[in-house]
Scaffold this active site. Structure first.
Site, PDB file in Angstrom:
ATOM      1  N   PHE A 101     -13.677   3.791   4.718  1.00 35.36           N
ATOM      2  CA  PHE A 101     -12.762   2.927   3.985  1.00 35.36           C
ATOM      3  C   PHE A 101     -12.332   3.654   2.716  1.00 35.36           C
ATOM      4  CE2 PHE A 101     -11.184  -0.500   1.384  1.00 35.36           C
ATOM      5  CZ  PHE A 101     -10.431  -1.202   2.311  1.00 35.36           C
ATOM      6  N   VAL A 102     -11.039   3.897   2.607  1.00 35.56           N
ATOM      7  CA  VAL A 102     -10.527   4.696   1.494  1.00 35.56           C
ATOM      8  C   VAL A 102      -9.688   3.858   0.540  1.00 35.56           C
ATOM      9  CG1 VAL A 102     -10.582   6.904   2.724  1.00 35.56           C
ATOM     10  CG2 VAL A 102      -8.570   5.440   2.942  1.00 35.56           C
ATOM     11  N   GLY A 156       0.784  -1.238   0.000  1.00 35.44           N
ATOM     12  CA  GLY A 156       0.000   0.000   0.000  1.00 35.44           C
ATOM     13  C   GLY A 156       0.812   1.281   0.000  1.00 35.44           C
ATOM     14  N   GLU A 169       4.450   3.975   5.806  1.00 30.09           N
ATOM     15  CA  GLU A 169       3.255   3.152   5.592  1.00 30.09           C
ATOM     16  C   GLU A 169       2.110   4.016   5.071  1.00 30.09           C
ATOM     17  OE1 GLU A 169       1.748   0.751   4.791  1.00 30.09           O
ATOM     18  OE2 GLU A 169       0.999  -0.523   6.399  1.00 30.09           O
ATOM     19  N   ASP A 228      -4.514   2.188  10.898  1.00 29.33           N
ATOM     20  CA  ASP A 228      -5.948   1.975  11.124  1.00 29.33           C
ATOM     21  C   ASP A 228      -6.115   1.358  12.519  1.00 29.33           C
ATOM     22  OD1 ASP A 228      -8.667   1.673  10.672  1.00 29.33           O
ATOM     23  OD2 ASP A 228      -8.461  -0.083   9.394  1.00 29.33           O
TER      24      ASP A 228
END
Ligand code: IMP
Length: 172
Positions: free
Chosen positions: A149-150, A41, A96, A100
């Site tokens: 939530f992206v 990510g 990162e 979350d």
């Protein structure tokens, strides 16, 4: 699934990443840090951020996975790739995409601390403090975001949407 709305535009992302690069440059100019990107990510954030760090540094990558295919953390974190650099005595900055629940970064930072770095700090593009379950916070934060939530700019839903140049919220 479709994008419901854009949370952070490409211009907003680029401007903030440039600012973070300047903050890291002030702190690490003389330290030849090792920047450790968390796969997958962080890929866009990592490469854009590094272009704003014009000092000696090294790159490495670590792989960790905690999410299955859904939008909820399984709570189980797996190391899928370790770093190759000897981190003993080095100044390490973990890069990162998102903090979350914090379970992934708790695991990753504990793992890296076991390699005896001189220092270890955490730089995240996004912080979603509403869902935190592990005792961890970032040293450098791009944006604090609400509990949505992206996707985009490296972040995925079922491995899709990573290549969006902005960060958007998925339609539920
Ligand atoms: P944590 O362990 O719950 O902090 O989650 C960390 C990982 O979950 C991140 O590296 C992402 O891959 C993924 N993740 C958490 N929130 C989101 C989100 O809103 N969109 C996409 N991926 C997310």
């Amino acid at each position: 699934m479709e994008i419901e709305r854009i949370l952070l535009t490409q211009e907003e992302l680029q401007a903030r990443v440039k600012e973070l690069g300047a903050v890291l440059s002030a702190e690490y100019a003389e330290k030849t840090p090792v920047f450790v990107g968390v796969l997958r990510g962080a890929v866009h954030f990592f490469t854009d951020l590094m272009l704003h760090f014009p000092h000696p540094c090294q790159y490495d990558f670590i792989g960790a996975a905690s999410y299955g295919d859904g939008t909820q953390s399984s709570g189980q974190v797996m190391l899928t790739k370790d770093v190759m650099t000897d981190l003993q005595g080095r100044h390490v900055v973990v890069v990162e995409d998102i903090l979350d629940t914090g379970l992934t970064l708790r695991f990753v930072t504990d793992w890296l601390k076991g390699k005896n770095p001189a220092s270890l700090k955490l730089c995240v593009l996004l912080d979603k403090p509403a869902r935190r379950r592990a005792d961890i916070s970032a040293d450098y934060i791009g944006f604090t975001i609400p509990n949505e939530f992206v996707v985009g700019y490296g972040l995925d839903y079922q491995e899709l949407y990573r290549n969006l140049p902005y960060i958007g919220i998925l339609k539920p």
